[in-house]
Design a protein around this motif. Sequence first.
Motif, PDB file in Angstrom:
ATOM      1  N   LYS A   1       0.824  -1.219   0.000  1.00 44.27           N
ATOM      2  CA  LYS A   1       0.000   0.000   0.000  1.00 44.27           C
ATOM      3  C   LYS A   1       0.854   1.263   0.000  1.00 44.27           C
ATOM      4  O   LYS A   1       0.660   2.147  -0.835  1.00 44.27           O
ATOM      5  CB  LYS A   1      -0.930   0.018   1.224  1.00 44.27           C
ATOM      6  CG  LYS A   1      -1.895  -1.137   1.303  1.00 44.27           C
ATOM      7  CD  LYS A   1      -2.786  -1.038   2.522  1.00 44.27           C
ATOM      8  CE  LYS A   1      -2.042  -1.122   3.850  1.00 44.27           C
ATOM      9  NZ  LYS A   1      -1.365  -2.414   4.093  1.00 44.27           N
ATOM     10  N   SER A   2       1.777   1.314   0.936  1.00 44.56           N
ATOM     11  CA  SER A   2       2.621   2.514   1.014  1.00 44.56           C
ATOM     12  C   SER A   2       3.446   2.668  -0.259  1.00 44.56           C
ATOM     13  O   SER A   2       3.598   3.780  -0.777  1.00 44.56           O
ATOM     14  CB  SER A   2       3.559   2.430   2.212  1.00 44.56           C
ATOM     15  OG  SER A   2       2.823   2.311   3.400  1.00 44.56           O
ATOM     16  N   SER A   3       3.977   1.569  -0.743  1.00 48.34           N
ATOM     17  CA  SER A   3       4.789   1.639  -1.961  1.00 48.34           C
ATOM     18  C   SER A   3       3.961   2.153  -3.135  1.00 48.34           C
ATOM     19  O   SER A   3       4.421   3.005  -3.902  1.00 48.34           O
ATOM     20  CB  SER A   3       5.343   0.254  -2.302  1.00 48.34           C
ATOM     21  OG  SER A   3       6.010  -0.286  -1.189  1.00 48.34           O
TER      22      SER A   3
ATOM     23  N   GLN B   1       2.470  10.938   4.944  1.00 51.29           N
ATOM     24  CA  GLN B   1       3.185   9.680   5.161  1.00 51.29           C
ATOM     25  C   GLN B   1       2.628   8.907   6.353  1.00 51.29           C
ATOM     26  O   GLN B   1       1.997   9.471   7.238  1.00 51.29           O
ATOM     27  CB  GLN B   1       4.655   9.967   5.418  1.00 51.29           C
ATOM     28  CG  GLN B   1       5.355  10.590   4.250  1.00 51.29           C
ATOM     29  CD  GLN B   1       6.831  10.261   4.267  1.00 51.29           C
ATOM     30  OE1 GLN B   1       7.215   9.105   4.342  1.00 51.29           O
ATOM     31  NE2 GLN B   1       7.665  11.273   4.184  1.00 51.29           N
ATOM     32  N   GLN B   2       2.955   7.632   6.340  1.00 51.62           N
ATOM     33  CA  GLN B   2       2.479   6.738   7.399  1.00 51.62           C
ATOM     34  C   GLN B   2       3.038   7.159   8.758  1.00 51.62           C
ATOM     35  O   GLN B   2       2.331   7.161   9.751  1.00 51.62           O
ATOM     36  CB  GLN B   2       2.919   5.309   7.067  1.00 51.62           C
ATOM     37  CG  GLN B   2       2.336   4.260   7.969  1.00 51.62           C
ATOM     38  CD  GLN B   2       2.517   2.865   7.385  1.00 51.62           C
ATOM     39  OE1 GLN B   2       2.990   2.703   6.266  1.00 51.62           O
ATOM     40  NE2 GLN B   2       2.146   1.862   8.143  1.00 51.62           N
ATOM     41  N   SER B   3       4.305   7.530   8.793  1.00 56.67           N
ATOM     42  CA  SER B   3       4.857   8.044  10.045  1.00 56.67           C
ATOM     43  C   SER B   3       6.039   8.923   9.720  1.00 56.67           C
ATOM     44  O   SER B   3       6.781   8.666   8.784  1.00 56.67           O
ATOM     45  CB  SER B   3       5.285   6.910  10.959  1.00 56.67           C
ATOM     46  OG  SER B   3       6.365   6.223  10.373  1.00 56.67           O
TER      47      SER B   3
ATOM     48  N   LEU C   1      -3.115   9.656   1.237  1.00 57.31           N
ATOM     49  CA  LEU C   1      -2.945   9.535   2.686  1.00 57.31           C
ATOM     50  C   LEU C   1      -2.622   8.099   3.053  1.00 57.31           C
ATOM     51  O   LEU C   1      -3.363   7.175   2.697  1.00 57.31           O
ATOM     52  CB  LEU C   1      -4.219   9.988   3.410  1.00 57.31           C
ATOM     53  CG  LEU C   1      -4.653  11.432   3.155  1.00 57.31           C
ATOM     54  CD1 LEU C   1      -5.870  11.457   2.237  1.00 57.31           C
ATOM     55  CD2 LEU C   1      -4.980  12.131   4.449  1.00 57.31           C
ATOM     56  N   ASP C   2      -1.499   7.933   3.742  1.00 54.71           N
ATOM     57  CA  ASP C   2      -1.073   6.595   4.130  1.00 54.71           C
ATOM     58  C   ASP C   2      -1.449   6.373   5.598  1.00 54.71           C
ATOM     59  O   ASP C   2      -0.798   6.898   6.493  1.00 54.71           O
ATOM     60  CB  ASP C   2       0.435   6.465   3.934  1.00 54.71           C
ATOM     61  CG  ASP C   2       0.870   5.008   3.883  1.00 54.71           C
ATOM     62  OD1 ASP C   2       0.024   4.137   4.174  1.00 54.71           O
ATOM     63  OD2 ASP C   2       2.036   4.753   3.565  1.00 54.71           O
ATOM     64  N   GLU C   3      -2.490   5.617   5.799  1.00 53.35           N
ATOM     65  CA  GLU C   3      -3.011   5.351   7.146  1.00 53.35           C
ATOM     66  C   GLU C   3      -3.142   6.633   7.986  1.00 53.35           C
ATOM     67  O   GLU C   3      -2.540   6.748   9.055  1.00 53.35           O
ATOM     68  CB  GLU C   3      -2.131   4.323   7.851  1.00 53.35           C
ATOM     69  CG  GLU C   3      -2.166   3.011   7.088  1.00 53.35           C
ATOM     70  CD  GLU C   3      -1.362   1.911   7.773  1.00 53.35           C
ATOM     71  OE1 GLU C   3      -1.290   1.924   9.004  1.00 53.35           O
ATOM     72  OE2 GLU C   3      -0.850   1.047   7.061  1.00 53.35           O
ATOM     73  N   PRO C   4      -3.971   7.557   7.526  1.00 56.35           N
ATOM     74  CA  PRO C   4      -4.096   8.836   8.232  1.00 56.35           C
ATOM     75  C   PRO C   4      -4.786   8.687   9.583  1.00 56.35           C
ATOM     76  O   PRO C   4      -4.691   9.593  10.412  1.00 56.35           O
ATOM     77  CB  PRO C   4      -4.958   9.673   7.287  1.00 56.35           C
ATOM     78  CG  PRO C   4      -5.760   8.673   6.521  1.00 56.35           C
ATOM     79  CD  PRO C   4      -4.860   7.486   6.356  1.00 56.35           C
TER      80      PRO C   4
HETATM   81 MG   LIG Z   1       2.218   1.139   4.755  1.00 60.00          MG
END
Ligand SMILES: [Mg+2]
Lengths: 345, 254
Positions: free
Chosen positions: B41-43, B82-84, B162-165
């Motif tokens: 997902k993030s990629s 970003q996710q974090s 949005l990555d896991e907002p």
């Molecule tokens: Mg991810």
Amino acid sequence: MAYDTSEGGAARLVLFLCLSLIVLIFAVAAATAIGDYNIPLRTVFLSVTNEVGLTSAGIAPIEQSVVWNLRLSRALVAALAGAGLAICGAILQALLRNTLAEPFVLGVSAGASTGAVCVIVLGIGAGGLSLSLGAFGGAFAAFALVALLSNGATSGPNHTILAGVAASQLFNALTSYIVTTSGNAQQARDVMFWLLGSFGGVRWPDFQLLLGVVIACLAICIWMARSLDAFTFGDEDAAALGVPVARIRLVLFAVTALLTATIVSMVGAIGFVGLVVPHAARYLVGPLHMRLLPASAMIGAVFMVIADITSRLIATQQTVPIGVVTALVGVPFFAIILYRARPQT
Amino acid sequence: MSVVAKNLIWGVKRRTIVSDVSLMVAPGETVGLIGPNGSGKSSLLRLLAGLKRPMSGQVEINGQDIAQVPRKALSRQVAFVQQSVATDTNVTVADVVRLGRTPHRSALAGWSEGDEAAVAHALDRVDMASRRKQAWQTLSGGERQRVHIARALAQTPQVMFLDEPTNHLDIHHQIEILRMVRDLDLTSVVALHDLNLAAMFCNRIVVLEAGAVRACGTPEEVLTQKTLREVFRVTAQIVGMPGADHPHIRFSPE
Ligand SMILES: [Mg+2]
Ligand SMILES: Nc1ncnc2c1ncn2[C@@H]1O[C@H](COP(=O)(O)OP(=O)(O)OP(=O)(O)O)[C@@H](O)[C@H]1O
């Protein structure tokens, strides 16, 4: 403590820069007056105005010559070197997101020393220009090695510092090897100059060259200050904010290499200034680079001039290496910053 | 603005991480991206936002190949949360949100009223207006997340990734943020782990499995017992909720 960077901050910066300029002028005046042979401030002042052509007061030619040809140029080169190293530290700390980053730690100073030593001892080329070129080549070689070892932009910030430690070990070893195998006693002494740092022997042409380099580099860095701010959360985040990361890194690494090489070729590898000054500046004007860079430059200049005065005062007959003094003056100062900047829990 | 991905492939060394993903997001649509940990997902989001270059395939935003658009121009339209994230620098909440204006400002331009308005509005949207001056380091996890969402809003983008907002957010803010993303007039792709939130707020859902699109469609079409069992390895019941237009998933302990 964190800073609000709203409009009030700009006035604060201007105030800070004015104050530090005044301090710098006093420091340079003191540096010019103090020496093996002290010269009254009034004589210092008149010598300078005489040289500039504002006055024609009767000053002993020897004093006028000492003030103008030896001490003033030396003090101003010290100020510029301090400013330049502080800018390098601020830039590298931002790009690598590591509070330990500075040219000395990353081995760039060591690389420049090796390059300069190659020129002196192995006699590649001749004259001041080739010496600077040697230092510049060495600084770039060190940067390239660090980039290679740390595998470009993909690895973490700590990795780069480790690569820098390796690079400075390698270049210091190379320098020692070159000196011990092919140098004579005189050359070995010359080389000590680069390894320990000294402002003895700098003259006006050095000042002019360094002034040009520092102003040009500072201008480029200010131009890129906004982009540097965007590196706060890392390279990828900077890219997401529209910063052309690869280009900015390349330009700014080249700028730091140029500045470091120019400074090392004149006054040797001086550590600690690039490390400690940006921290002090951040504490005083906050983390935004539009303010941090000029503030670092001013603090670096004052710091180095004072360090130079100290190096002449602590031992009258000998010259204490300037790097020794920057560490001695800097460590307590750094301790205070660390203490006051500790997270409030 | 529309987002179109055509046959994206990306990987490292011998491993393919995103394998032949194509998808089309219509202007104004909110698309959910779900899949197990490590499914890519993030990629995929990084590829869509142009932060990584695909090994083959291309991404078009508003009909333009993003590989041809300069980074700065792209960031005026596309924001990425970003996710974090983390930093050691001592910055304030306001400093961080101001960074969102970076693509809109030239190298030496001053801080304009428009910039200030965008920042103030963004902080307001995530309930962080009263914390402008707080040091970012001292924020809680969920507050940091909201500040980063505010920063993306300050970018005034037309497309948002949005990555896991909803990471670290309390339930009120999870719902608030997703409702805001859905209702804003922008195209968004949101990676989520909470399937019920995805069902509630996304127009369409894409299920990733081992880097490939496993299913794509409305929440009703995608969130089936079979998919949940095969992709997420859970047993679940899909229950229709009276008066709601989205399915609800009830997980069983087995
Ligand atoms: Mg991810
Ligand atoms: N630069 C990289 N080098 C090696 N492997 C990588 C790299 N980036 C991602 N991966 C791998 O690719 C896979 C997909 O990663 P990604 O971060 O896209 O997953 P994700 O779906 O976002 O997972 P999560 O739900 O945990 O956030 C993971 O197995 C990860 O280890």
